[in-house]
Design an enzyme around this catalytic site. Structure first.
Site, short mmCIF file in Angstrom:
data_model
loop_
_atom_site.label_atom_id
_atom_site.label_comp_id
_atom_site.label_asym_id
_atom_site.label_seq_id
_atom_site.Cartn_x
_atom_site.Cartn_y
_atom_site.Cartn_z
N ARG A 175 0.80 -1.22 0.00
CA ARG A 175 0.00 0.00 0.00
C ARG A 175 0.83 1.27 0.00
NH1 ARG A 175 -2.57 -3.90 1.69
NH2 ARG A 175 -0.83 -4.20 3.09
N THR A 176 1.82 1.35 0.88
CA THR A 176 2.57 2.60 1.02
C THR A 176 3.35 2.90 -0.26
OG1 THR A 176 2.78 2.22 3.40
CG2 THR A 176 4.24 3.85 2.43
N LYS A 203 25.88 -5.00 -0.60
CA LYS A 203 27.35 -5.03 -0.73
C LYS A 203 28.03 -4.31 0.42
CE LYS A 203 26.64 -4.63 -5.71
NZ LYS A 203 26.78 -3.72 -6.87
N ARG A 235 11.54 3.56 3.22
CA ARG A 235 11.16 2.66 4.32
C ARG A 235 12.39 1.86 4.70
NH1 ARG A 235 5.88 -0.99 4.56
NH2 ARG A 235 5.13 1.09 5.11
N HIS A 288 5.66 5.85 11.60
CA HIS A 288 5.10 5.80 10.25
C HIS A 288 4.22 7.04 10.09
CE1 HIS A 288 3.84 4.44 6.46
NE2 HIS A 288 3.42 3.22 6.74
#
Length: 279
Positions: free
Chosen positions: A25-26, A55, A76, A104
């Site tokens: 969704r986000t 890496k 995120r 959030h």
């Protein structure tokens, strides 16, 4: 933004999405928001495995590189506080799309917007936050934001192993917000304007499957809970859900969680416009 199907106000702007944790969704709502406003998107869905992070590149170096390709970064990350590190490093806006068990903020904005649209007010409301309150970043951010309104009361309903952390409780107390912990979902649901359910977050338990199993399934929103809820009240959920809201709740007009998800698009469109073009 609700009335805009398509616009060109962000034409020529590029948004980079850096997602080190899974999201449906986000990420999609941010990308849809940018494209609906005429902007372009550079995306990496699983940056933890498929970017130079695998890496060993530092977050700061990644941000310094990506800001050279874009005008705004949506990130995120699996570590609490990572978004702040990125924002300090970058010379362009950084939007926190969730940082581990931390915060959030854009979810909190869309949650408050949804409550106002559904209930008609934000002052004087009673909100029950239910489920994984220790690991759920959505409930932490929502509690912070609700503290800005008058005469709000918050109920925390959760299994013992995932209770709301003390920092949020101290913050609410410092702002004069009344809060109460309860083990009785039925009683809380009968009093509240909003029942905000969350899933128990298996990914935050590591190897402690015993704790996860102890917490899972303890509080479920079903027809019995709906029966005690007030007619004007709503059930919200940041999604994804597992079994903490039964499917037969979906048909009730008080089930607001899919309307809530749609509101995320409008909030993120507005946020992108404000950050790139100003008010």
């Amino acid at each position: 933004m609700e009335n805009i199907e398509r616009s060109q106000i962000l034409k020529g702007y590029l948004m980079a999405t850096l997602f080190y944790e899974p999201s449906t969704r986000t990420r999609l709502s941010f990308e849809s928001a940018m494209k609906r406003l005429g902007g372009e998107v550079l995306t990496t869905e699983n940056a933890r495995e498929f970017s130079s992070a695998a890496k060993g590149e530092t977050l700061e170096d990644t941000i310094r590189t990506v800001e050279g390709y874009s005008d705004i970064i949506v990130m995120r990350h699996f570590e609490s506080g990572a978004a702040k590190r990125a924002a300090v490093t970058a010379g362009i806006p950084v939007i926190n799309a969730g940082d581990g068990p931390g915060e959030h903020p854009t979810q909190a904005l869309l949650d408050v917007y949804t409550i106002e649209r559904e209930i008609g007010k934000l002052d004087g409301i009673k909100v029950g936050l239910v489920g994984d309150l220790a690991n759920g970043r959505t409930v932490r951010s929502l509690a912070y934001l609700l503290a800005k309104y008058k005469d709000v009361k918050i109920y925390f309903v959760s299994p013992e192993v995932v209770k709301m952390k003390d920092d949020i409780k101290y913050y609410l107390t410092s702002k004069g917000v009344e809060w109460e912990e309860s083990g009785d979902l039925m009683e809380v649901a009968s009093k509240c304007d909003v029942v905000y359910q969350t899933r128990i977050q298996k990914e935050r338990f590591g190897e402690r499957f015993d704790l996860y199993e102890a917490a899972r399934g303890k509080y479920i929103v079903n027809q019995d809970v709906l029966k005690v809820m007030q007619e004007h009240a709503v059930v919200m959920h940041p999604l994804p859900r597992l079994d903490e809201i039964t499917v037969d709740v979906d048909g009730d007009p008080r089930a607001a969680y899919f309307r809530q998800a749609k509101n995320g698009l409008y909030i993120r469109m507005a946020l992108l416009k404000v950050l790139l073009l100003g008010w």
